[in-house]
Every structure is written in structure tokens, then in C-alpha cells.
Design an enzyme around this catalytic site. Structure first.
Site, short mmCIF file in Angstrom:
data_model
loop_
_atom_site.label_atom_id
_atom_site.label_comp_id
_atom_site.label_asym_id
_atom_site.label_seq_id
_atom_site.Cartn_x
_atom_site.Cartn_y
_atom_site.Cartn_z
N HIS A 26 7.70 3.98 -10.81
CA HIS A 26 6.97 2.80 -11.29
C HIS A 26 6.76 2.79 -12.80
CE1 HIS A 26 6.23 1.31 -7.34
NE2 HIS A 26 5.63 2.41 -6.96
N GLY A 34 1.26 2.55 -11.00
CA GLY A 34 0.91 3.33 -9.82
C GLY A 34 0.38 4.68 -10.26
N ASP A 61 12.11 4.66 -0.32
CA ASP A 61 10.65 4.67 -0.43
C ASP A 61 10.11 3.51 0.41
OD1 ASP A 61 8.74 5.94 -2.99
OD2 ASP A 61 7.90 4.46 -1.64
N HIS A 63 8.24 1.22 -0.91
CA HIS A 63 8.08 0.08 -1.80
C HIS A 63 9.07 0.19 -2.95
CE1 HIS A 63 5.23 3.21 -3.00
NE2 HIS A 63 5.61 2.90 -4.22
#
Length: 85
Positions: A26, A34, A61, A63
Site C-alpha cells: 500500500h 494501511g 492478497d 485486497h
């Protein structure tokens, strides 16, 4: 971690490298996201691009890895595949 795995691949010390605890996908170039403050995937891929013409990042993952996608959105040398399981 991820950088060590990339180095082993780049130098030919191994043919396959997996870092199960890596994946801080992220973080972007200018902000944390995150729980990620450094995107180890991007750093590892940048190391690999110096040794190989094409690098494929497979991100498994729950997301999306937005930081990795942003880093390589316009790259002709890195393909980012993000699968949400």
C-alpha cells in the site's frame, strides 16, 4: 526479506524466491498506506529490473496492492498482477 530474495534471483543464486511475510503493497512514493510505510515489493522489483528485461509481480492478497500498481502503472518492464482471494 523481499530485497534478499530479489538479490538471490538477480545474481543467479536461486531460480525461485518467495518471501511469505513481504508485501507492504500500500505504500506509495510519497505516503504510507494501511500498515505499510515502505513498499518492499517495489524495491525488490526495481532491483530485479536491473538484472532482467521483464519482471512479473504476483500479489495474492484479500485486497488490492495500490502502491505497487501506482509504481508500475506506466512501466514497460514490470507487470503487476493483483489477485484478491
Amino acid at each position: 526479506g523481499s530485497l534478499r530474495a530479489a538479490e538471490l534471483l538477480a545474481t543467479g543464486a536461486c531460480d525461485v524466491a518467495i518471501h511469505w511475510q513481504g508485501g507492504r503493497h500500500h505504500a506509495t512514493s510519497d505516503r504510507a498506506g494501511g500498515f505499510c510505510y515502505v513498499n518492499d515489493i517495489v524495491l525488490a522489483a526495481l532491483r530485479l529490473v536491473r538484472a532482467f528485461r521483464t519482471v512479473v509481480v504476483i500479489d495474492l492478497d484479500v485486497h488490492h496492492g495500490n502502491g505497487t500498481e501506482e509504481a508500475f502503472a506506466h512501466s514497460a518492464n514490470v507487470l503487476n498482477v493483483s489477485l484478491h482471494l
